[in-house]
Design a protein around this motif. Sequence first.
Motif, PDB file in Angstrom:
ATOM      1  N   ARG A 107       6.291 -38.103  -6.596  1.00 55.27           N
ATOM      2  CA  ARG A 107       6.636 -39.107  -5.595  1.00 55.27           C
ATOM      3  C   ARG A 107       7.043 -40.423  -6.245  1.00 55.27           C
ATOM      4  N   ASP A 108       6.347 -40.808  -7.332  1.00 51.32           N
ATOM      5  CA  ASP A 108       6.527 -42.151  -7.881  1.00 51.32           C
ATOM      6  C   ASP A 108       7.664 -42.244  -8.895  1.00 51.32           C
ATOM      7  N   PHE A 153      12.082 -34.707  -0.648  1.00 54.67           N
ATOM      8  CA  PHE A 153      11.036 -33.966   0.038  1.00 54.67           C
ATOM      9  C   PHE A 153       9.946 -34.904   0.528  1.00 54.67           C
ATOM     10  N   ARG A 154       9.357 -34.540   1.647  1.00 53.21           N
ATOM     11  CA  ARG A 154       8.282 -35.363   2.208  1.00 53.21           C
ATOM     12  C   ARG A 154       6.956 -34.628   2.008  1.00 53.21           C
ATOM     13  N   PHE A 155       6.030 -35.313   1.378  1.00 50.28           N
ATOM     14  CA  PHE A 155       4.702 -34.723   1.205  1.00 50.28           C
ATOM     15  C   PHE A 155       3.686 -35.826   0.980  1.00 50.28           C
ATOM     16  N   LYS A 156       2.449 -35.517   1.254  1.00 51.61           N
ATOM     17  CA  LYS A 156       1.367 -36.481   1.047  1.00 51.61           C
ATOM     18  C   LYS A 156       0.725 -36.212  -0.306  1.00 51.61           C
ATOM     19  N   VAL A 157       0.186 -37.251  -0.903  1.00 52.19           N
ATOM     20  CA  VAL A 157      -0.525 -37.094  -2.171  1.00 52.19           C
ATOM     21  C   VAL A 157      -2.015 -37.257  -1.893  1.00 52.19           C
ATOM     22  N   GLY A 197      19.650 -38.633 -30.119  1.00 49.83           N
ATOM     23  CA  GLY A 197      18.888 -39.492 -29.223  1.00 49.83           C
ATOM     24  C   GLY A 197      17.513 -38.921 -28.996  1.00 49.83           C
ATOM     25  N   GLU A 198      16.811 -39.543 -28.080  1.00 44.25           N
ATOM     26  CA  GLU A 198      15.461 -39.069 -27.796  1.00 44.25           C
ATOM     27  C   GLU A 198      15.168 -39.266 -26.327  1.00 44.25           C
ATOM     28  N   VAL A 199      14.330 -38.384 -25.785  1.00 46.05           N
ATOM     29  CA  VAL A 199      14.010 -38.443 -24.370  1.00 46.05           C
ATOM     30  C   VAL A 199      12.554 -38.069 -24.190  1.00 46.05           C
ATOM     31  N   TYR A 200      11.858 -38.835 -23.355  1.00 44.81           N
ATOM     32  CA  TYR A 200      10.526 -38.414 -22.938  1.00 44.81           C
ATOM     33  C   TYR A 200      10.610 -38.087 -21.456  1.00 44.81           C
ATOM     34  N   GLN A 201      10.452 -36.837 -21.120  1.00 41.56           N
ATOM     35  CA  GLN A 201      10.525 -36.418 -19.725  1.00 41.56           C
ATOM     36  C   GLN A 201       9.136 -35.969 -19.288  1.00 41.56           C
ATOM     37  N   ALA A 202       8.627 -36.581 -18.236  1.00 40.48           N
ATOM     38  CA  ALA A 202       7.313 -36.189 -17.737  1.00 40.48           C
ATOM     39  C   ALA A 202       7.464 -35.590 -16.351  1.00 40.48           C
ATOM     40  N   VAL A 203       6.714 -34.537 -16.076  1.00 39.80           N
ATOM     41  CA  VAL A 203       6.671 -33.960 -14.737  1.00 39.80           C
ATOM     42  C   VAL A 203       5.208 -33.829 -14.334  1.00 39.80           C
ATOM     43  N   GLU A 204       5.003 -33.703 -13.038  1.00 37.64           N
ATOM     44  CA  GLU A 204       3.652 -33.518 -12.525  1.00 37.64           C
ATOM     45  C   GLU A 204       3.349 -32.027 -12.549  1.00 37.64           C
TER      46      GLU A 204
END
Lengths: 401, 164
Positions: free
Chosen positions: A242-243, A252-256, A332-339
């Motif tokens: 969400r953030d 998408f709509r959802f509650k945390v 290059g470099e990338v930091y990708q974060a997922v939940e």
Amino acid sequence: MAHMNPIASLEPGQDRTMILNMGPQHPSTHGVLRVILEIDGETVVRIMPDIGYLHTGIEKTCEAKFYQQVVPLTDRIDYLCPLTNNLCYVLAVEKLLGLEIPPKAQWMRVLMNELTRINSHLVWLGTHAMDIGALTVFLYCFREREDILRMFEMVSGQRMMTSYFRVGGLALEPPLGFFDYVREFANRFPAKVDEYENLLTGNPIWGMRTKGVARITAEDAIALGASGPTLRGSGVDIDLRRDMPYSGYEKFRFKVPVSQDGDVFARYICRVQELRESIGIVQQALDGMPEGPIKADAPKVVLPDREKMKTQMEALIYHFKIITEGFAVPAGEVYQAVESPRGEMGYYVVSDGTAKPYRVHMRSACLANLQLLSKMCEGRLIADVVAAIGSIDIVLGEIDR
Amino acid sequence: MPLAPAITDLEQLREHPALARLLAASVAVEGAKFDRDEMTIYVYRSSIRDACVLLRDDPGCPFNFLSDVTCVDWYPQEPRFEVVYHLLSIPKKERVRLKVRLNSGSPAVESVTPLWPAANFFEREVYDLFGVRFNGHPYLRRLLMPEDWEGHPLRKDYPVEGYR
């Protein structure tokens, strides 16, 4: 082995305490976690996790593979949520490449990712309850998990090591009947969550084993690097979907779910509510699934269709080049974060402009969450350690890599 | 979506809140890079702890969550090691990446474990796999490899198959 660990080599403290090893083959440690306990009677004085039994050097292996060959390795890090790991890695590489992904692939990724979350939470719920003594829940959870594994098999041919997401899109078009199968599951699943909750939420024994146990405050949880339901169980309202949305989650709509209590029960409630939210996202993904291609229009990166390879010379050449030489990724470099189901899963990918990643680092949510254990358990009973380990939902494959 | 070129000019990036905060407190900043929507700040080895305290306690945008600590080995270039810190601001949902460059001699940097206990395992992992020492770490021992292992497997001069 006395030199291996200062706790183990401690003179068992002042006549009163003794050292007890839990694991690495203890069934309640969810794999090969070894926990060294210093105990005074039944009370834990000190606790120290000892890890590394499942270290396979995946980060090193990644450096020797082409970018597309790393995808199957990411499955094997966290074998309970392979698709989340696939997603995180391909998003990182796509960000390095500057690739744009067609909407259908994005929605399929969200759909599969949420199914993975349900799958992972079901295994967690079953084993966690079993650790504490409620065996029945395990059988119920694995009944539904079987359906999800069947969906994975439908799309990718594999029940666990899916490798379904590829750099630039998806491996295959979902088969006929797949969406009907998922919809049928999504319709009956909320009743199944009620079933689990009937067994546990109001159960007085469950309450006694989990309420007020292994408490952690929000400040401690943040300082110790906790994330995911473990952090939200302590009242910190953050969810990367969400953030800091990725892969179209902003549509998408959802509650945390957040709980303030910070105990084992709070983390349980957060995850069970997440099951309901996830199935809501699955419903939305099914309802709004766009039409169109499932792969990006990038012939140098994405493998061509088999049909085209048989009729078009260029497609055959691209296929040959991708398989034999890989594709170069701009430096290059990338930091990708997922939940991920366990918290913030992050891939830090460094490219030096060649076809092999210069460095791939996985930020493991479990590794950080495991550090909460001593704060949670010191001064409490040994039986609570089992509840605490279950409540942080660790997967040793991801911790040790 | 063509890639925008990376911005590496310190003057152009002065406005970025994290960098502005560090420059205002006259922390020794070596350089900065803005690439693919991600901000990287190169900090001198001696000031990493100051930089972390400043960013963690920044009232405007507190980077209160240490996501990750890792390392990249640029063998045979010098400075050889880059220790990489990923910070997240939970209130503002911002990320920033700090980097410290270390020479190959006997690489060492101040530990940030006293600031974030989360760094404990991350720094032990870097020490284990790269051989970078963290001064002031409470318990700097190998994390993943066996205690009596020789060498640091993620260094680039360590063969992928290991030594046999």
